[in-house]
Design an enzyme around this catalytic site. Structure first.
Site, PDB file in Angstrom:
ATOM      1  N   SER A   1      13.534  56.763 111.530  1.00  0.00           N
ATOM      2  CA  SER A   1      14.648  56.324 111.125  1.00  0.00           C
ATOM      3  C   SER A   1      14.265  55.208 110.304  1.00  0.00           C
ATOM      4  O   SER A   1      15.414  54.685 109.414  1.00  0.00           O
ATOM      5  CB  SER A   1      15.824  55.929 112.124  1.00  0.00           C
ATOM      6  OG  SER A   1      16.143  57.268 112.681  1.00  0.00           O
TER       7      SER A   1
ATOM      8  N   GLU B   1      17.068  64.962 106.073  1.00  0.00           N
ATOM      9  CA  GLU B   1      16.498  64.071 104.803  1.00  0.00           C
ATOM     10  C   GLU B   1      15.052  64.260 104.708  1.00  0.00           C
ATOM     11  O   GLU B   1      14.337  64.267 105.703  1.00  0.00           O
ATOM     12  CB  GLU B   1      16.717  62.570 104.983  1.00  0.00           C
ATOM     13  CG  GLU B   1      18.230  62.405 105.237  1.00  0.00           C
ATOM     14  CD  GLU B   1      18.584  61.076 105.327  1.00  0.00           C
ATOM     15  OE1 GLU B   1      19.709  60.226 104.756  1.00  0.00           O
ATOM     16  OE2 GLU B   1      17.663  60.305 105.947  1.00  0.00           O
TER      17      GLU B   1
ATOM     18  N   ASN C   1      21.648  56.213 106.600  1.00  0.00           N
ATOM     19  CA  ASN C   1      21.718  55.144 107.405  1.00  0.00           C
ATOM     20  C   ASN C   1      21.867  53.777 106.426  1.00  0.00           C
ATOM     21  O   ASN C   1      21.832  52.655 106.928  1.00  0.00           O
ATOM     22  CB  ASN C   1      20.479  54.928 108.440  1.00  0.00           C
ATOM     23  CG  ASN C   1      20.560  55.719 109.718  1.00  0.00           C
ATOM     24  OD1 ASN C   1      21.688  56.072 109.972  1.00  0.00           O
ATOM     25  ND2 ASN C   1      19.392  56.067 109.913  1.00  0.00           N
TER      26      ASN C   1
END
Ligand code: NAI
Length: 389
Positions: free
Chosen positions: A116, A149, A187
């Site tokens: 992430s 993604e 994010n």
């Protein structure tokens, strides 16, 4: 197709389920036998629940289960065509695992990371063949969230990118291609949902429940920011914010909030610890306090909602301005990755670009903080009388 998943925690086991459901042969690897056992039991439970709901039958359950084998030796992934790593968020550990993995798999095996917050370029650099590395970033829970993604690193070859997109689309996921920049799309763009809400609280404008209620009732968000932070975990959410902030060379727009830091430090992590911005019982259900029932002040609610929304729109517009992803992918990312009721750029069109620019300027004039700077793209669009779609 043979798929190798590295790390059988929350994400790894979810990704394994997705791949196995699509008919891939999955090897799920972990160094921790306990984690492997847990993953197996958790899948059994999930599939039983799907049977109860009438979504799958016994044959389907067996098919999915038979498609997954649980292994504790990295060598067992040797015949994979794609491996996805979902282990601890630590670059050194990931690099070590990747360079070992590369000695086992064939030259045409794609090596992906579900990271992430680390750059895909830095992970790719640990490989002999960095062009085979790509970011494939799922959302939690992986079987439910539609978005993935896909992030090409500087080193990633065109073939690897295209093949990855194809495989993930075959798994019936919506792909959004993102530039290898901190937070990728979701994010990054979602930061103000938490950050601006925390700021509103810190200014003493409203309590957690009021802010949540405003965004849910006026914005149609399924969960309010404080409910969502409690759900994600204040430790996890805080760390993401801090990482994104540092990765952007401390751009004040991403500045973390002391409130959340203190909640994380105090162990008020949210649902998983029984206490966060709200209290939870032992089953993780919210204990409703009577003071959260107070009637909503419409003007205040509107002010809160508009402020958070325009900050989100500004972030989405800036992501487009900086070519992080296409407008369609940015909107898809937010609706399919974090269940926003509308894409933010479509929302900007609906509110009017003039409204967005004026609102941002109002905030900037009030605070004179760089955090509230309006994206140059919004300003240009206003001048040229343009819309996103
Ligand atoms: P987790 O803590 O649930 O699972 C990690 C697993 O990796 C554990 O089972 C652990 O035993 C195993 N592991 C640790 N070191 C290992 C090694 N050297 N070799 C093999 N296995 C090893 O973590 P989670 O939440 O599943 O996250 C994993 C990755 O996915 C991280 O990179 C994280 O940034 C990313 N991610 C997490 C999301 C989330 O919401 N939890 C969402 C999207 C991405």
């Amino acid at each position: 197709m043979n798929i190798g998943i590295i790390g059988s925690g929350t994400m790894g086991s979810g990704i394994a389920q997705v791949a196995a459901t699509s008919g891939c042969k999955v090897k799920l690897y972990d160094t921790n036998q306990d984690a492997l056992d847990k993953a197996k039991t958790a899948l059994e439970k999930i599939l039983n629940r799907l049977i109860e709901k009438g979504r799958i039958d016994d044959t389907e359950k067996n098919r999915i289960q038979n498609n997954i084998s649980y292994v504790d030796n990295l060598k067992d992934l040797a015949d994979s065509k794609l491996t996805i790593e979902a282990i601890v968020e630590n670059l050194d550990i990931k690099k070590k695992v990747f360079s070992e993995l590369e000695t086992y798999v064939s030259d045409d095996c794609i090596i992906a990371s579900n990271t992430s917050s680390l750059s895909i370029a830095s992970i790719a650099a640990s490989l002999q063949k960095p062009e085979r590395c790509v970011g494939i970033h799922f959302f939690n829970p992986a079987p439910l969230m539609k978005l993935v993604e896909v992030i090409p690193a500087l080193q990633t070859s065109k073939e690897v990118l295209e093949k990855s997109i194809q495989i993930i689309s075959d798994w019936k996921k919506t792909v959004a291609v993102a530039k290898d920049t901190p937070g990728f799309i979701v994010n990054r763009v979602a930061r103000p949902f938490y950050g601006e809400s925390l700021r509103i609280y810190e200014e003493g404008l409203a309590e957690f429940a009021t802010i949540d209620h405003s965004l849910k009732s006026l914005g149609g968000f399924r969960m309010g920011p404080f409910e969502l932070m409690d759900f994600i975990g204040n430790d996890v959410n805080y760390t993401v914010t801090e990482t994104v902030f540092a990765a952007f060379y401390f751009d004040p727009r991403y500045k973390p909030a002391f409130t959340q830091k203190r909640f994380a430090e105090a162990g008020y992590l949210g649902r998983k610890s029984g206490k966060g911005y709200y209290d939870y019982d032992e089953n993780g259900r919210r204990v409703i306090q009577s003071d959260s029932e107070e009637p909503l002040n419409r003007d205040l609610a509107k002010q809160i909602f508009n402020r958070v929304l325009v900050m989100l729109i500004n972030e989405a517009a800036d992501a487009l301005f900086l070519n992080i992803a296409s407008a369609a992918d940015i909107d898809n990312a937010m609706t399919k990755g974090v269940n926003y009721p509308k894409g933010l750029l479509a929302w900007a069109d609906e509110k009017g670009i003039d409204w967005c620019v004026n609102k941002m300027d109002e905030l900037y004039n009030e605070y004179h903080e760089d955090r509230y700077r309006c994206s140059p793209l919004l300003r240009k669009m206003k001048r040229e009388n343009k819309t996103f779609f």
